[in-house]
Design an enzyme around this catalytic site. Structure first.
Site, short mmCIF file in Angstrom:
data_model
loop_
_atom_site.label_atom_id
_atom_site.label_comp_id
_atom_site.label_asym_id
_atom_site.label_seq_id
_atom_site.Cartn_x
_atom_site.Cartn_y
_atom_site.Cartn_z
N LYS A 120 3.16 34.96 -5.97
CA LYS A 120 3.64 35.17 -7.34
C LYS A 120 4.78 34.20 -7.69
O LYS A 120 5.78 34.12 -6.97
CB LYS A 120 4.11 36.62 -7.48
CG LYS A 120 4.53 37.03 -8.89
CD LYS A 120 4.83 38.52 -8.89
CE LYS A 120 5.20 39.05 -10.26
NZ LYS A 120 5.44 40.54 -10.20
N ASN A 189 1.71 46.09 -11.57
CA ASN A 189 2.38 47.40 -11.52
C ASN A 189 3.38 47.36 -12.66
O ASN A 189 4.39 46.65 -12.55
CB ASN A 189 3.15 47.57 -10.20
CG ASN A 189 2.27 47.91 -9.02
OD1 ASN A 189 2.49 48.90 -8.34
ND2 ASN A 189 1.28 47.10 -8.74
N1 ING Z 1 6.20 44.34 -13.50
C1 ING Z 1 6.46 44.23 -14.89
C2 ING Z 1 5.48 43.33 -15.61
O1 ING Z 1 5.67 42.15 -15.85
C3 ING Z 1 8.13 43.81 -16.66
C4 ING Z 1 7.89 43.86 -15.16
C5 ING Z 1 7.71 44.82 -17.52
C6 ING Z 1 8.77 42.71 -17.19
C7 ING Z 1 7.94 44.76 -18.89
C8 ING Z 1 9.03 42.63 -18.57
C9 ING Z 1 8.60 43.65 -19.42
O2 ING Z 1 4.47 43.92 -15.99
C10 ING Z 1 5.93 43.38 -12.56
N2 ING Z 1 5.67 43.84 -11.31
O3 ING Z 1 5.95 42.18 -12.81
#
Ligand code: ING
Length: 319
Positions: A120, A189
């Site tokens: 990632k 997730n």
């Molecule tokens: N989780 C979330 C995603 O990108 C996130 C983190 C959520 C970032 C909402 C910004 C807004 O779906 C992961 N594991 O990257």
């Protein structure tokens, strides 16, 4: 070609590897009954999404990582997949022999051999604990991926991988499409709530699909997006797994936040149709005008968006 997404419900610390393997094999059998050739599992599929909490104990932290590939932890899945001749994509926490830690994804082909590995690139959240109802500590537990955005020939198509936050960044899809990917497999997730930006909590599902539909359409890709949903260690996560066509249309959509297989018989020629004209990179793109996209980020960006809410003394400008 019939492909599938194996959405999973919560995987918690109380779940044993055997229980998780059983669930994953059950999803694989369901997919097999529908003639699936490729089945995609979520990010960090067989462990809880541990970046949601602070882990001080190194042993506990390392217990979530697999050495090199995930084949040992959920061996029954990969054994059965090879017996059925089904290729599997699965996200996992990777520890290398040198001890480096990545949020990774692997394609095991229909013979059970590693055909592609991705680490990632876009790690969201923070390197330091925040004052929030749950953490987002991927920058603390993983290094930025060092494999770029690789694409591999698989059967009669070309396949690329991405992971979760990667799907929110246009560069992810463009890099994969420039490498002539036709199918992109994205595990995620995603919590329903984003602690540092509560205003968007009602838009989480919309942003999930918007990101993948836009990426698919603007790059003439088939996108298989698959979540781990439900309340996992106290954090509610979206499901919303989808299969998206190069037209941007959702052709299969999960209806639960639990273990669920969705499948679609995808027409790979649709990729070429959209790339012949609308998104013909050779004829229409003008890279000579795009330099800023790969230039270092303008430092004024950090000043403009310095984050509020960081704990005193942390140098954390993550966002
Ligand atoms: N989780 C979330 C995603 O990108 C996130 C983190 C959520 C970032 C909402 C910004 C807004 O779906 C992961 N594991 O990257």
């Amino acid at each position: 070609m019939i492909v599938g997404a194996a959405q999973m419900g919560p995987v918690e610390r109380r779940h044993t590897a055997d229980e998780v393997s059983e669930r994953m094999v059950a999803l694989l059998e369901k997919a097999s009954a529908r003639g699936v050739e490729l089945l995609v599992f979520p990010e960090l599929a067989s462990v809880p999404f541990f970046p949601h909490w602070v882990i001080e104990d190194r042993e506990e932290l390392l217990s979530y990582y697999d050495l090199d590939t995930p084949f040992a932890r959920v061996a029954p899945l990969f054994t059965r997949a090879a017996e059925l001749g089904i290729a599997v994509v699965m996200g996992y926490a990777e520890r290398t022999n040198e001890g480096r830690l990545f949020n990774s994804s692997v394609l095991a082909d229909e013979h059970g051999d590693v055909a592609l590995k991705y680490r990632k690139v876009h790690l969201p959240g923070f390197g330091e604990p925040q004052r929030a109802e749950h953490q987002l500590l991927e920058k603390r537990y993983f290094e930025v991926g060092d494999l770029g955005f690789p694409v591999v020939d698989w059967k009669r198509t070309r396949l690329g991988l991405a992971i979760c936050n990667d799907r929110r960044w246009a560069e992810t899809y463009r890099m994969l499409a420039l490498a002539r990917a036709e199918i992109v497999c994205i595990g995620y997730n995603t919590p329903v709530k984003t602690p540092h930006l509560p205003e968007i909590d009602t838009l989480t599902e919309f942003h999930n699909h918007l990101s993948m539909q836009a990426g698919a359409y603007q790059n003439s890709l088939w996108v298989i997006g698959v979540g781990k949903g439900g309340v996992e260690e106290g954090v509610e996560q979206i499901g919303g797994s989808v299969i998206v066509a190069p037209s941007g249309e959702i052709v299969a959509l999960a209806s639960s936040r639990d273990d669920e297989v969705i499948t679609a018989d995808i027409d790979l020629d649709m990729v070429k149709k959209y790339r012949r004209d609308v998104f013909n990179f050779a004829h229409h793109r003008r890279p000579e005008h795009y330099g800023a996209i790969t230039a270092p980020v303008d430092p004024r960006w950090s000043d403009d968006v310095r984050r509020v809410g960081a704990l005193p003394g942390s140098d954390d400008d993550g966002a």
